[in-house]
Motif scaffolding. Structure first.
Motif, mmCIF file in Angstrom:
data_model
loop_
_atom_site.group_PDB
_atom_site.id
_atom_site.type_symbol
_atom_site.label_atom_id
_atom_site.label_comp_id
_atom_site.label_asym_id
_atom_site.label_seq_id
_atom_site.Cartn_x
_atom_site.Cartn_y
_atom_site.Cartn_z
ATOM 1 N N THR A 27 0.905 -1.374 -0.209
ATOM 2 C CA THR A 27 0.081 -0.112 0.213
ATOM 3 C C THR A 27 0.812 1.312 0.071
ATOM 4 O O THR A 27 2.148 1.346 0.455
ATOM 5 C CB THR A 27 -0.964 0.018 1.246
ATOM 6 O OG1 THR A 27 -0.100 0.005 2.491
ATOM 7 C CG2 THR A 27 -1.814 -1.170 1.016
ATOM 8 N N HIS A 32 -3.467 3.164 -0.123
ATOM 9 C CA HIS A 32 -4.196 2.734 -1.057
ATOM 10 C C HIS A 32 -3.396 1.767 -1.721
ATOM 11 O O HIS A 32 -2.186 1.400 -1.673
ATOM 12 C CB HIS A 32 -4.043 3.885 -2.209
ATOM 13 C CG HIS A 32 -4.801 5.045 -2.322
ATOM 14 N ND1 HIS A 32 -4.632 6.090 -1.344
ATOM 15 C CD2 HIS A 32 -6.314 5.219 -2.807
ATOM 16 C CE1 HIS A 32 -5.661 6.944 -1.334
ATOM 17 N NE2 HIS A 32 -6.698 6.574 -2.178
ATOM 18 N N ALA A 34 -1.321 -0.816 -3.979
ATOM 19 C CA ALA A 34 -0.694 -0.381 -5.097
ATOM 20 C C ALA A 34 -0.194 -1.509 -5.636
ATOM 21 O O ALA A 34 0.128 -1.761 -7.129
ATOM 22 C CB ALA A 34 0.550 0.475 -4.812
ATOM 23 N N GLY A 35 -0.384 -2.703 -4.896
ATOM 24 C CA GLY A 35 0.082 -3.961 -5.939
ATOM 25 C C GLY A 35 0.092 -5.218 -5.180
ATOM 26 O O GLY A 35 -0.166 -5.179 -3.869
ATOM 27 N N HIS A 36 0.499 -6.304 -5.679
ATOM 28 C CA HIS A 36 0.157 -7.818 -5.077
ATOM 29 C C HIS A 36 1.397 -8.572 -5.469
ATOM 30 O O HIS A 36 1.867 -8.757 -6.540
ATOM 31 C CB HIS A 36 -0.946 -8.320 -5.388
ATOM 32 C CG HIS A 36 -2.425 -7.615 -4.930
ATOM 33 N ND1 HIS A 36 -3.039 -8.012 -3.757
ATOM 34 C CD2 HIS A 36 -3.083 -6.867 -5.712
ATOM 35 C CE1 HIS A 36 -3.858 -7.148 -3.914
ATOM 36 N NE2 HIS A 36 -4.133 -6.616 -4.684
ATOM 37 N N VAL A 55 2.594 -7.854 -9.209
ATOM 38 C CA VAL A 55 1.842 -6.587 -10.195
ATOM 39 C C VAL A 55 1.775 -5.536 -9.422
ATOM 40 O O VAL A 55 1.630 -5.628 -8.320
ATOM 41 C CB VAL A 55 0.552 -7.078 -10.766
ATOM 42 C CG1 VAL A 55 -0.316 -7.302 -9.620
ATOM 43 C CG2 VAL A 55 0.098 -6.194 -11.883
ATOM 44 N N VAL A 56 2.369 -4.350 -10.085
ATOM 45 C CA VAL A 56 2.135 -2.918 -9.361
ATOM 46 C C VAL A 56 1.439 -2.426 -10.219
ATOM 47 O O VAL A 56 1.714 -2.228 -11.404
ATOM 48 C CB VAL A 56 3.364 -2.512 -8.820
ATOM 49 C CG1 VAL A 56 3.402 -1.054 -8.303
ATOM 50 C CG2 VAL A 56 4.364 -3.308 -7.836
ATOM 51 N N ASP A 57 0.377 -1.354 -9.709
ATOM 52 C CA ASP A 57 -0.446 -0.498 -10.549
ATOM 53 C C ASP A 57 0.620 0.362 -11.162
ATOM 54 O O ASP A 57 1.078 0.958 -10.499
ATOM 55 C CB ASP A 57 -1.435 0.113 -9.567
ATOM 56 C CG ASP A 57 -2.430 0.820 -10.409
ATOM 57 O OD1 ASP A 57 -2.204 1.616 -11.243
ATOM 58 O OD2 ASP A 57 -3.655 0.826 -10.093
ATOM 59 N N GLY A 58 0.111 0.711 -12.406
ATOM 60 C CA GLY A 58 1.002 1.556 -13.241
ATOM 61 C C GLY A 58 1.130 3.095 -12.549
ATOM 62 O O GLY A 58 2.008 3.916 -12.761
ATOM 63 N N ALA A 59 -0.090 3.609 -12.025
ATOM 64 C CA ALA A 59 -0.154 4.791 -11.230
ATOM 65 C C ALA A 59 0.938 4.856 -10.089
ATOM 66 O O ALA A 59 1.334 5.938 -9.716
ATOM 67 C CB ALA A 59 -1.410 4.855 -10.552
ATOM 68 N N SER A 66 7.744 -2.807 -6.213
ATOM 69 C CA SER A 66 7.817 -4.296 -6.411
ATOM 70 C C SER A 66 9.027 -4.993 -5.741
ATOM 71 O O SER A 66 8.947 -5.996 -4.888
ATOM 72 C CB SER A 66 8.029 -4.611 -7.960
ATOM 73 O OG SER A 66 9.228 -4.136 -8.405
#
Length: 124
Positions: A27, A32, A34-36, A55-59, A66
């Motif tokens: 987070t 928020h 942000a990834g898993h 995976v990490v959100d591109g934002a 990561s």
């Protein structure tokens, strides 16, 4: 897991284990997601985790999330006495770079087998 984590900008981030979701969750920016880093139980279900997708959100890209996520997932697995089976390229790379240190600290990992890939294809 570590309580004072930061990304490459110095901003505070967190990593939590989501046992039900079979992942570690990073987070940022006030909580928020942000990834898993996703895993499945290995053939030795009680003692192995197959890390198969991160995976990490591109934002949130470019902040080193990561790397934080992989490091925390490995540290938690080590603390719990679990054997890590890396299929995800990020875990493979990290263990190639630091596997000797990880093992010296008590961590365990092994190379993935065909049976591990079958588990991911079937369950992942």
């Amino acid at each position: 897991m570590s309580s004072e984590l930061t990304d490459t900008t110095g901003a505070a981030v967190g990593v939590e284990h989501d046992e039900q979701g079979q992942s570690y969750v990073v987070t940022a920016d006030g909580g928020h997601v942000a990834g898993h880093a996703y895993y499945l139980p290995g053939p030795e279900a009680e003692t192995e985790r197959i890390f198969h997708h991160t995976v990490v959100d591109g934002a949130f890209g470019g902040r080193g999330l990561s790397k934080v996520l992989v490091a925390e997932a490995l540290a938690d697995s080590r603390e719990k006495g679990l054997t890590v089976v890396p299929i995800c390229a990020l875990f493979v790379k990290k263990l190639k770079e630091t596997g000797d240190d990880y093992q010296a600290e008590g961590g365990r990992f092994r190379n993935a087998t065909g049976a591990d890939f079958d588990i991911v294809k079937t369950e992942g």
